[in-house]
Design an enzyme around this catalytic site. Structure first.
Site, PDB file in Angstrom:
ATOM      1  CB  SER A   1      -9.003 -26.382 -31.286  1.00 31.11           C
ATOM      2  OG  SER A   1      -7.764 -25.779 -31.816  1.00 31.11           O
TER       3      SER A   1
ATOM      4  CB  THR B   1     -11.500 -25.464 -26.058  1.00 31.09           C
ATOM      5  OG1 THR B   1     -10.421 -25.248 -26.914  1.00 31.09           O
ATOM      6  CG2 THR B   1     -11.417 -24.950 -24.785  1.00 31.09           C
TER       7      THR B   1
ATOM      8  CB  THR C   1     -12.027 -18.309 -29.974  1.00 31.99           C
ATOM      9  OG1 THR C   1     -10.994 -19.270 -30.410  1.00 31.99           O
ATOM     10  CG2 THR C   1     -11.932 -17.116 -31.109  1.00 31.99           C
ATOM     11  N   GLY C   2      -9.264 -17.879 -28.550  1.00 29.65           N
ATOM     12  CA  GLY C   2      -7.992 -17.309 -28.675  1.00 29.65           C
ATOM     13  C   GLY C   2      -7.341 -17.595 -27.390  1.00 29.65           C
TER      14      GLY C   2
ATOM     15  NE  ARG D   1      -4.342 -22.182 -20.554  1.00 29.68           N
ATOM     16  CZ  ARG D   1      -5.370 -21.759 -21.632  1.00 29.68           C
ATOM     17  NH1 ARG D   1      -6.172 -23.016 -21.957  1.00 29.68           N
ATOM     18  NH2 ARG D   1      -5.673 -20.757 -22.045  1.00 29.68           N
TER      19      ARG D   1
ATOM     20  CB  THR E   1     -11.686 -22.842 -29.299  1.00 26.87           C
ATOM     21  OG1 THR E   1     -10.701 -23.607 -28.720  1.00 26.87           O
ATOM     22  CG2 THR E   1     -12.754 -22.544 -28.182  1.00 26.87           C
TER      23      THR E   1
HETATM   24  C1  SD4 Z   1      -8.027 -21.456 -24.452  1.00 31.46           C
HETATM   25  N1  SD4 Z   1      -9.735 -19.789 -25.589  1.00 31.46           N
HETATM   26  O1  SD4 Z   1      -8.144 -22.482 -23.834  1.00 31.46           O
HETATM   27  C2  SD4 Z   1      -8.981 -20.975 -25.657  1.00 31.46           C
HETATM   28  C3  SD4 Z   1      -8.292 -21.626 -26.737  1.00 31.46           C
HETATM   29  C4  SD4 Z   1      -8.862 -21.455 -28.058  1.00 31.46           C
HETATM   30  O2  SD4 Z   1      -9.097 -21.600 -30.328  1.00 31.46           O
HETATM   31  O3  SD4 Z   1      -9.880 -20.546 -28.247  1.00 31.46           O
HETATM   32  N2  SD4 Z   1      -8.636 -21.768 -28.951  1.00 31.46           N
HETATM   33  O4  SD4 Z   1      -7.445 -20.257 -23.948  1.00 31.46           O
END
Ligand code: SD4
Length: 332
Positions: A79, A199, A232-233, A209, A181
């Site tokens: 990630s 990330t 994160t997420g 994106r 991330t």
């Molecule tokens: C994203 N927040 O690019 C990041 C992805 C992430 O663990 O946190 N992955 O949307």
């Protein structure tokens, strides 16, 4: 990925850490009890690198940069940085930002071919009149600063992408096992905060994106008078609520870091794009998603909360490191 994490259960933790903060067994976390590092997910090596800086009396800013560089260089972390899973065109594109105790910040988005996006973000902060530089311009800037151009796609991330290409079915679903991330917050011996977030974004995202991670206020926010937060997420959900800024503002209004993180997640799950805990994407599909928020205040209290179970975070202070499981809105 999953085997890189030590999943601790809430029940096993509750006996040790009753309020997800140090209590009787340990002195309360405050800058008086020594520098502190927290990071999203299971990141003991990154925390160790940050702690090494802090224990020498170094700045929180240097600590978070050093910490974030660890997963960036790790080919097994899919990630972040080198070995990060590519977008659907097979390109590894990195997002990162950094913020210091004075509110200085720097960010790069859609950066290709440079392993240490966090250091490029720091260079944007310190060596340009701007906060954010993107794409080709970010690469050009990085090269002008002496960063090395390299291929970030490893054999295994390329193989995973080729496998995905067989069906090429993209669901903006965030499988929580595909996360790592890193958002890292640190408080140094002076009691100053800094934060970093880096990330490769969502695997197989559309080309171009950009997520929340490089957006100051979404993936990361630091206010030295209050504390710091990171997220994160699924970035699409974090950006809608300016998640990290919101957490810090809620702490400013008197909420504890835990209450602030819970409120951020509550806003996300109660938002119009969430139905029954699932994300309704632009095409009307329902998707399981994960968002985790992590926050620290000036008293050294820590909060963490997520939509789903499985979000953990790493806390280091005084040479002691623990991976803790966050509470979550949905439980299994
Ligand atoms: C994203 N927040 O690019 C990041 C992805 C992430 O663990 O946190 N992955 O949307």
């Amino acid at each position: 990925m999953v085997n890189r994490r030590r999943f601790l259960t809430l029940s096993s933790l509750s006996g040790l850490f009753p309020s997800l903060a140090f209590t009787t067994q340990s002195p309360p976390l405050s800058y008086a009890s020594g520098p502190l590092v927290v990071s999203t997910w299971n990141q003991p090596k990154a925390n160790a690198a940050a702690e090494a800086v802090l224990s020498r009396g170094g700045r929180a800013l240097d600590a978070v940069e050093a910490g974030a560089r660890v997963p960036e260089a790790d080919p097994n972390d899919t990630s972040v940085g080198y070995g990060g899973l590519p977008d659907r065109d097979g390109r590894v594109t990195l997002d990162a930002c950094i913020m210091d105790e004075r509110g200085n910040c720097g960010s790069v988005t859609y950066l290709e071919h440079i392993m240490h996006a966090i250091s490029v973000a720091r260079a944007v902060m310190e060596k340009t009149p701007h906060v954010m530089i993107s794409g080709e311009g970010a690469l050009k800037f990085a090269l002008s600063q002496g960063f090395k151009k390299e291929n970030l796609l490893t054999k295994s991330s390329e193989a995973a992408w080729r496998e995905w290409m067989k069906t090429a079915k993209y669901k903006p679903q965030v499988n929580i096992e595909r996360h790592d991330t890193i958002g890292m917050l640190a408080m140094d011996t002076k009691g100053d905060f800094s934060g970093a977030c880096t990330t490769s974004g969502l695997a197989y995202k559309m080309n171009g994106r950009v997520g929340d991670s490089p957006i100051i206020g979404s993936g990361l926010f630091v206010d030295n008078t209050i504390g710091a937060a990171c997220a994160t997420g699924l970035g699409e959900l974090v950006m809608r609520t300016c998640g990290s800024f919101l957490a810090v503002e809620l702490m400013r209004q008197g909420k504890t870091p835990q209450q602030a993180c819970e409120e951020v997640i509550n806003r996300i799950v109660k938002g119009p794009s969430i139905k029954d805990g699932k994300y309704v994407d632009g095409q009307g599909n329902l998707n399981d998603v994960q968002v985790g928020v992590l926050a620290v205040n000036r008293q050294g209290e820590i909060g963490a909360y997520s939509i789903q179970t499985g979000f953990n975070y790493t806390v280091s202070q005084n040479g002691r490191t623990e991976v803790r499981e966050a509470k979550s809105f949905l439980s299994k």
